[in-house]
Design a protein around this motif. Structure first.
Motif, PDB file in Angstrom:
ATOM      1  N   GLY A  36      -3.826   3.143  -9.189  1.00 33.77           N
ATOM      2  CA  GLY A  36      -4.047   4.056 -10.290  1.00 33.77           C
ATOM      3  C   GLY A  36      -5.151   5.059 -10.033  1.00 33.77           C
ATOM      4  O   GLY A  36      -5.709   5.626 -10.968  1.00 33.77           O
ATOM      5  N   LEU A  37      -5.459   5.310  -8.760  1.00 31.85           N
ATOM      6  CA  LEU A  37      -6.506   6.253  -8.389  1.00 31.85           C
ATOM      7  C   LEU A  37      -5.891   7.617  -8.065  1.00 31.85           C
ATOM      8  O   LEU A  37      -4.822   7.693  -7.451  1.00 31.85           O
ATOM      9  CB  LEU A  37      -7.266   5.744  -7.161  1.00 31.85           C
ATOM     10  N   LEU A  38      -6.589   8.678  -8.445  1.00 27.32           N
ATOM     11  CA  LEU A  38      -6.173  10.031  -8.105  1.00 27.32           C
ATOM     12  C   LEU A  38      -7.310  10.840  -7.484  1.00 27.32           C
ATOM     13  O   LEU A  38      -7.067  11.692  -6.642  1.00 27.32           O
ATOM     14  CB  LEU A  38      -5.635  10.761  -9.338  1.00 27.32           C
ATOM     15  N   ASP A  39      -8.540  10.572  -7.894  1.00 21.80           N
ATOM     16  CA  ASP A  39      -9.684  11.298  -7.358  1.00 21.80           C
ATOM     17  C   ASP A  39     -10.076  10.689  -6.007  1.00 21.80           C
ATOM     18  O   ASP A  39     -10.290   9.475  -5.913  1.00 21.80           O
ATOM     19  CB  ASP A  39     -10.859  11.215  -8.327  1.00 21.80           C
ATOM     20  N   PRO A  40     -10.182  11.504  -4.955  1.00 25.22           N
ATOM     21  CA  PRO A  40     -10.580  10.963  -3.648  1.00 25.22           C
ATOM     22  C   PRO A  40     -11.907  10.215  -3.685  1.00 25.22           C
ATOM     23  O   PRO A  40     -12.087   9.234  -2.951  1.00 25.22           O
ATOM     24  CB  PRO A  40     -10.665  12.209  -2.765  1.00 25.22           C
ATOM     25  N   ALA A  41     -12.832  10.643  -4.555  1.00 23.34           N
ATOM     26  CA  ALA A  41     -14.120   9.942  -4.649  1.00 23.34           C
ATOM     27  C   ALA A  41     -13.936   8.523  -5.163  1.00 23.34           C
ATOM     28  O   ALA A  41     -14.630   7.591  -4.719  1.00 23.34           O
ATOM     29  CB  ALA A  41     -15.072  10.718  -5.559  1.00 23.34           C
ATOM     30  N   ASP A  42     -13.010   8.328  -6.103  1.00 20.33           N
ATOM     31  CA  ASP A  42     -12.723   6.979  -6.594  1.00 20.33           C
ATOM     32  C   ASP A  42     -12.097   6.132  -5.492  1.00 20.33           C
ATOM     33  O   ASP A  42     -12.399   4.936  -5.362  1.00 20.33           O
ATOM     34  CB  ASP A  42     -11.792   7.039  -7.798  1.00 20.33           C
ATOM     35  N   ALA A  43     -11.205   6.737  -4.716  1.00 19.38           N
ATOM     36  CA  ALA A  43     -10.579   5.996  -3.617  1.00 19.38           C
ATOM     37  C   ALA A  43     -11.623   5.568  -2.592  1.00 19.38           C
ATOM     38  O   ALA A  43     -11.602   4.434  -2.101  1.00 19.38           O
ATOM     39  CB  ALA A  43      -9.501   6.847  -2.954  1.00 19.38           C
ATOM     40  N   ALA A  44     -12.552   6.469  -2.278  1.00 17.71           N
ATOM     41  CA  ALA A  44     -13.607   6.131  -1.325  1.00 17.71           C
ATOM     42  C   ALA A  44     -14.467   4.998  -1.856  1.00 17.71           C
ATOM     43  O   ALA A  44     -14.843   4.079  -1.103  1.00 17.71           O
ATOM     44  CB  ALA A  44     -14.463   7.366  -1.042  1.00 17.71           C
ATOM     45  N   ARG A  45     -14.770   5.026  -3.136  1.00 20.99           N
ATOM     46  CA  ARG A  45     -15.598   3.968  -3.699  1.00 20.99           C
ATOM     47  C   ARG A  45     -14.853   2.637  -3.721  1.00 20.99           C
ATOM     48  O   ARG A  45     -15.447   1.582  -3.486  1.00 20.99           O
ATOM     49  CB  ARG A  45     -16.053   4.342  -5.104  1.00 20.99           C
ATOM     50  N   ALA A  46     -13.554   2.679  -3.991  1.00 17.98           N
ATOM     51  CA  ALA A  46     -12.764   1.449  -3.953  1.00 17.98           C
ATOM     52  C   ALA A  46     -12.795   0.837  -2.558  1.00 17.98           C
ATOM     53  O   ALA A  46     -12.910  -0.384  -2.395  1.00 17.98           O
ATOM     54  CB  ALA A  46     -11.326   1.728  -4.386  1.00 17.98           C
ATOM     55  N   ALA A  47     -12.695   1.682  -1.532  1.00 19.34           N
ATOM     56  CA  ALA A  47     -12.784   1.186  -0.156  1.00 19.34           C
ATOM     57  C   ALA A  47     -14.148   0.563   0.103  1.00 19.34           C
ATOM     58  O   ALA A  47     -14.251  -0.491   0.746  1.00 19.34           O
ATOM     59  CB  ALA A  47     -12.508   2.320   0.821  1.00 19.34           C
ATOM     60  N   GLU A  48     -15.200   1.198  -0.406  1.00 23.62           N
ATOM     61  CA  GLU A  48     -16.552   0.643  -0.240  1.00 23.62           C
ATOM     62  C   GLU A  48     -16.692  -0.707  -0.938  1.00 23.62           C
ATOM     63  O   GLU A  48     -17.462  -1.566  -0.492  1.00 23.62           O
ATOM     64  CB  GLU A  48     -17.575   1.625  -0.811  1.00 23.62           C
ATOM     65  N   CYS A  49     -15.944  -0.898  -2.024  1.00 19.82           N
ATOM     66  CA  CYS A  49     -15.994  -2.160  -2.766  1.00 19.82           C
ATOM     67  C   CYS A  49     -15.153  -3.255  -2.114  1.00 19.82           C
ATOM     68  O   CYS A  49     -15.091  -4.379  -2.631  1.00 19.82           O
ATOM     69  CB  CYS A  49     -15.522  -1.950  -4.201  1.00 19.82           C
ATOM     70  N   GLY A  50     -14.495  -2.928  -1.018  1.00 23.97           N
ATOM     71  CA  GLY A  50     -13.733  -3.936  -0.291  1.00 23.97           C
ATOM     72  C   GLY A  50     -12.249  -3.937  -0.542  1.00 23.97           C
ATOM     73  O   GLY A  50     -11.553  -4.896  -0.162  1.00 23.97           O
ATOM     74  N   ALA A  51     -11.719  -2.876  -1.160  1.00 24.83           N
ATOM     75  CA  ALA A  51     -10.268  -2.804  -1.353  1.00 24.83           C
ATOM     76  C   ALA A  51      -9.571  -2.739   0.001  1.00 24.83           C
ATOM     77  O   ALA A  51     -10.008  -2.019   0.903  1.00 24.83           O
ATOM     78  CB  ALA A  51      -9.899  -1.592  -2.197  1.00 24.83           C
ATOM     79  N   ASP A  52      -8.495  -3.481   0.127  1.00 29.57           N
ATOM     80  CA  ASP A  52      -7.695  -3.445   1.342  1.00 29.57           C
ATOM     81  C   ASP A  52      -6.657  -2.339   1.302  1.00 29.57           C
ATOM     82  O   ASP A  52      -6.121  -1.946   2.337  1.00 29.57           O
ATOM     83  CB  ASP A  52      -7.005  -4.795   1.548  1.00 29.57           C
ATOM     84  N   ALA A  53      -6.354  -1.860   0.107  1.00 29.01           N
ATOM     85  CA  ALA A  53      -5.414  -0.748  -0.061  1.00 29.01           C
ATOM     86  C   ALA A  53      -5.677  -0.097  -1.411  1.00 29.01           C
ATOM     87  O   ALA A  53      -6.192  -0.741  -2.335  1.00 29.01           O
ATOM     88  CB  ALA A  53      -3.964  -1.223   0.024  1.00 29.01           C
ATOM     89  N   VAL A  54      -5.335   1.175  -1.512  1.00 27.50           N
ATOM     90  CA  VAL A  54      -5.337   1.870  -2.793  1.00 27.50           C
ATOM     91  C   VAL A  54      -3.948   2.441  -3.017  1.00 27.50           C
ATOM     92  O   VAL A  54      -3.229   2.748  -2.054  1.00 27.50           O
ATOM     93  CB  VAL A  54      -6.393   2.989  -2.857  1.00 27.50           C
TER      94      VAL A  54
END
Length: 378
Positions: free
Chosen positions: A238-256
């Protein structure tokens, strides 16, 4: 129910036409509708149709393969089913039929929090199963669902983050949409789920149910806590903003999953395909990137791959297949998609999925001296 008019089904759109003819109008509106004036719903398709592929030639495609991996698991094509609740609305076998077809096709099936069969029974079909989690007001129940998914053998956990409450879906409101008595959120044994069965004049019973059940307080600290409490690969949807995607990756997400919820949440939100390249650049290989919203053909899948996605989620077409013929209809849907993707790959000069990343794309005619943008394969 067997698949109707099999000889006339030659593309995924044919399954849509069958589904629209067999489903009650209120169910069809629930399946096909979006939020507000459905601007984003229409934009998802328009954005995909604007993208043009620049095929390569004189490449050996005699052994053209759609196989890939998603979250470390082998898949027959870069596709997983999207999480969709209440699939018994379109066929009595609901998620069981979809999971069976996905298993046979060799792709992951995503069980929704609001599935109409319990996660244990769906995962028991034997394929690769992902579990989608809505964050609930009852945090204990949220983590109980995570535990059940783990115990059932689910291969990944998908947290949906774009539904603090359900968007204003005008078709459902006009229809005063309500769940029939034989369809329920089977992962809940008690609680406010019954609200989904109580009609509201000029309103949606499902919207009332979700407002009572979902936590609008979901935030980054909750994501970090969830990451620390499960060993399953974690997908953030449910992400659209690249900044949110980057933060999700920093939080340990394996995929967005780059997604506007199929045009069913914020009307006016950008199509996922239009921000896909920026999201891929933002995560910079730290996690996989999936996209959904308007995927209707193998060519659409190829466009997503060319723009950097590892794969796509397939939503409404699964329901069309189920409505057209249960397991047989879902099988036919996935067979068609695989055939279309192989055809698109080969005709674009790609012998396999990984080569699609080198395809150039454009969103309209090029003027003299204008760059195609993603200058690859030079």
């Amino acid at each position: 129910m067997t698949l109707r008019a099999t000889s006339s089904v030659v593309c995924i759109g044919d399954l849509e036409r069958i589904a629209s003819a067999v489903l009650p109008l209120s169910v069809w509106d629930f399946v096909s509708g979006g939020s507000g004036n459905e601007v984003t719903l229409a934009a998802n398709r328009a954005a995909l149709e604007r993208i043009q592929l620049v095929p390569r030639v004189l490449t050996d495609v005699s052994q053209c393969s759609t196989a890939t991996t998603l979250l470390g698991e082998e898949a027959s094509m870069p596709v997983a089913t999207a999480p969709i609740g209440y699939q018994k609305l379109v066929h009595p076998d609901g998620e069981l039929a979809g999971a069976r077809a996905a298993m046979e096709a060799g792709i992951p099936f995503t069980v929704g929090t609001l599935s109409s069969y319990p996660v244990e029974r769906i995962a028991g079909m034997g394929g690769v199963t992902w579990f989608q989690l809505y964050w609930l007001r009852d945090r204990v129940m949220s983590y109980e669902l995570v535990r059940r998914a783990e115990d059932a053998g689910c291969a990944a956990l998908m947290l949906t983050v774009d539904v603090p409450w359900m968007g204003r879906r005008l078709r459902d409101m006009r229809n005063a949409f309500v769940l029939p008595d034989d369809v329920e959120a089977a992962n809940f044994s008690v609680g406010p789920v019954s609200a989904a069965h109580r009609a509201i004049a000029g309103g949606s019973a499902l919207a009332a149910h979700t407002s009572m059940t979902f936590a609008s307080s979901l935030n980054w600290s909750d994501l970090e806590e969830l990451r620390g409490r499960t060993k399953l690969p974690l997908i953030v949807k449910g992400l659209l903003d690249p900044a949110d995607a980057a933060r999700a990756a920093e939080c340990g997400a394996d995929a967005v999953v780059v997604s506007n919820h199929g045009g069913r949440q914020l009307d006016g939100a950008v199509p996922g395909i239009d921000v896909l390249e920026a999201v891929c650049a933002a995560v910079s290989g730290r996690c996989e990137v999936l996209v959904d919203g308007g995927i209707r053909s193998g060519v659409d899948v190829l466009k997503a791959l060319a723009l950097g996605a590892n794969g796509v989620l397939l939503g409404r077409p699964l329901l069309w297949g189920l409505a057209a013929g249960g397991t047989d209809g879902a099988r036919e849907l996935l067979r068609l998609l695989a055939a279309e993707l192989r055809d698109a790959l080969g005709l674009a000069g790609c012998a396999n999925v990984s080569e699609a990343q080198w395809l150039r794309t454009t969103r309209g005619p090029l003027r003299t001296g204008e760059s195609m943008g993603n200058d690859k394969w030079i």
